[in-house]
Design an enzyme around this catalytic site. Structure first.
Site, mmCIF file in Angstrom:
data_model
loop_
_atom_site.group_PDB
_atom_site.id
_atom_site.type_symbol
_atom_site.label_atom_id
_atom_site.label_comp_id
_atom_site.label_asym_id
_atom_site.label_seq_id
_atom_site.Cartn_x
_atom_site.Cartn_y
_atom_site.Cartn_z
ATOM 1 N N LYS A 1 32.203 16.368 51.298
ATOM 2 C CA LYS A 1 32.427 14.938 51.508
ATOM 3 C C LYS A 1 33.450 14.421 50.505
ATOM 4 C CE LYS A 1 27.769 14.515 53.397
ATOM 5 N NZ LYS A 1 26.369 14.136 53.208
ATOM 6 N N GLN B 1 22.471 11.823 48.682
ATOM 7 C CA GLN B 1 22.255 13.086 49.395
ATOM 8 C C GLN B 1 20.763 13.429 49.423
ATOM 9 O OE1 GLN B 1 24.703 14.634 51.039
ATOM 10 N NE2 GLN B 1 23.305 16.197 51.820
ATOM 11 N N ASP C 1 25.729 6.088 55.603
ATOM 12 C CA ASP C 1 24.947 7.159 56.221
ATOM 13 C C ASP C 1 24.124 6.624 57.393
ATOM 14 O OD1 ASP C 1 25.077 9.851 55.506
ATOM 15 O OD2 ASP C 1 23.971 9.558 53.637
HETATM 16 N N1 GUN Z 1 20.920 15.705 53.997
HETATM 17 C C1 GUN Z 1 21.125 16.368 55.147
HETATM 18 N N2 GUN Z 1 21.991 15.704 55.935
HETATM 19 C C2 GUN Z 1 22.335 14.581 55.270
HETATM 20 C C3 GUN Z 1 23.217 13.500 55.568
HETATM 21 O O1 GUN Z 1 23.844 13.405 56.641
HETATM 22 N N3 GUN Z 1 23.310 12.545 54.613
HETATM 23 C C4 GUN Z 1 22.617 12.606 53.437
HETATM 24 N N4 GUN Z 1 22.758 11.604 52.563
HETATM 25 N N5 GUN Z 1 21.798 13.598 53.143
HETATM 26 C C5 GUN Z 1 21.667 14.586 54.051
#
Ligand code: GUN
Length: 295
Positions: free
Chosen positions: A52, A96, A119
């Site tokens: 990211k 995350q 998100d």
């Molecule tokens: N953990 C697994 N997938 C995701 C996601 O799309 N965003 C976040 N913040 N954590 C995750």
């Protein structure tokens, strides 16, 4: 059978995003800024957050990565999110997941300012999505919609079977596939660990979305000829033939299922790159929103 190539689609979308970011910068002087919080050093989370942050740089976004030890308290983490909410230079916030066991993920997600919830996990974002109001869509389902759009795959009237009911993939996916929109208008069945006769249902599916987190869970005997299969799983399994001793596989037994399909996403290079596109598109939209003034 056609492979739905996430890397290729993501490259197209990233080119469009770069152009849009340049335009935003020259018209307003604004650079989209994503702040990511990573707690601990779970290798998969490290890799996701690394991608990211790297994509932010590629697109000309600013990014800030805040790392905390697993010993951070829930209260301190809430305060870190509040600081980002109040920082007018930050457009998007992502925490995350998973978080350590002593931290309630809902407490942290509910603290994120919905205007920065790129998100799409906040209850306000999810509620608006359910009501069909404009909002940030969760990144993975959003990425899957972008993929379907790119390949002109119309799901209207089709029977989509979603396997897995997580808040971040399975459940929102059912809402988005069944909404009166495009892509949308599908008839959706949501399957989970208590579903009886899963195979009877998947054999009726025009589209299968596998988001259950179990390696090679969807096998060839569960898939009808001509089905479209979207594999959201990212599972690491042992593989002594690899230098690293392991490799990534999806929730679908790709080698045996792919020959049956009209379209299928591979793992890696399928849904994964599309999730990042969803996140980046949301962050760019967040950057266009006016920021409240905190005193
Ligand atoms: N953990 C697994 N997938 C995701 C996601 O799309 N965003 C976040 N913040 N954590 C995750």
């Amino acid at each position: 059978m056609q492979i739905l190539d996430g890397t290729l689609v993501a490259a197209h979308i990233k080119e469009q995003l770069k152009t849009e970011v340049d335009a935003l910068k020259s018209s307003t002087g604004k650079t989209p800024h994503l702040a990511a919080i990573l707690v601990g050093n779970n290798p998969a989370s490290e890799a996701y957050v690394g991608h990211k942050v790297k994509t932010c740089a590629e697109l000309g976004f600013e990014s800030t990565l805040l790392r905390f030890d697993t010993s951070i308290s829930q209260r301190d983490l809430v305060n870190e999110v509040r600081k980002l909410n109040e920082d007018s230079s930050v457009d998007g916030i992502l925490v995350q997941l998973p978080l350590p066991d002593h931290i309630e993920p809902d407490m942290i997600i509910n603290t994120i300012d919905p205007a920065k919830d790129v998100d799409g996990f906040h209850p306000i974002s999810q509620g608006k999505m359910m009501l069909g109001q404009p909002t940030f869509l969760p990144a993975t389902p959003y990425g899957i919609l972008l993929m379907l759009e790119h390949y002109n795959i119309d799901v209207a009237g089709k029977h989509c079977v979603v396997i897995g009911r997580s808040n971040i993939v399975g459940t929102p996916m059912t809402i988005l596939l069944s909404r009166n929109g495009k892509p949308g208008n599908a008839t959706v069945t949501l399957c989970h660990s208590r579903t009886r006769n899963l195979k009877d249902l998947t054999l009726q599916a025009d589209v299968i979305v596998a988001a259950i987190g179990k390696p090679k869970f969807v096998t060839a005997d569960m898939v009808r000829e001509g089905a479209i299969v979207i594999d959201v799983g990212i599972n690491r399994i042992d593989d002594p033939t690899k230098k690293s001793g392991s490799r990534l596989v999806g929730d679908v037994d790709f080698d045996n299922v792919a020959p049956l399909c009209s379209y299928i996403t591979p793992v890696p290079k399928g849904v994964g790159p599309m999730t990042i596109c969803g996140l980046m598109k949301n962050t760019l939209e967040a950057a266009k929103l006016p920021k409240p003034v905190y005193n």
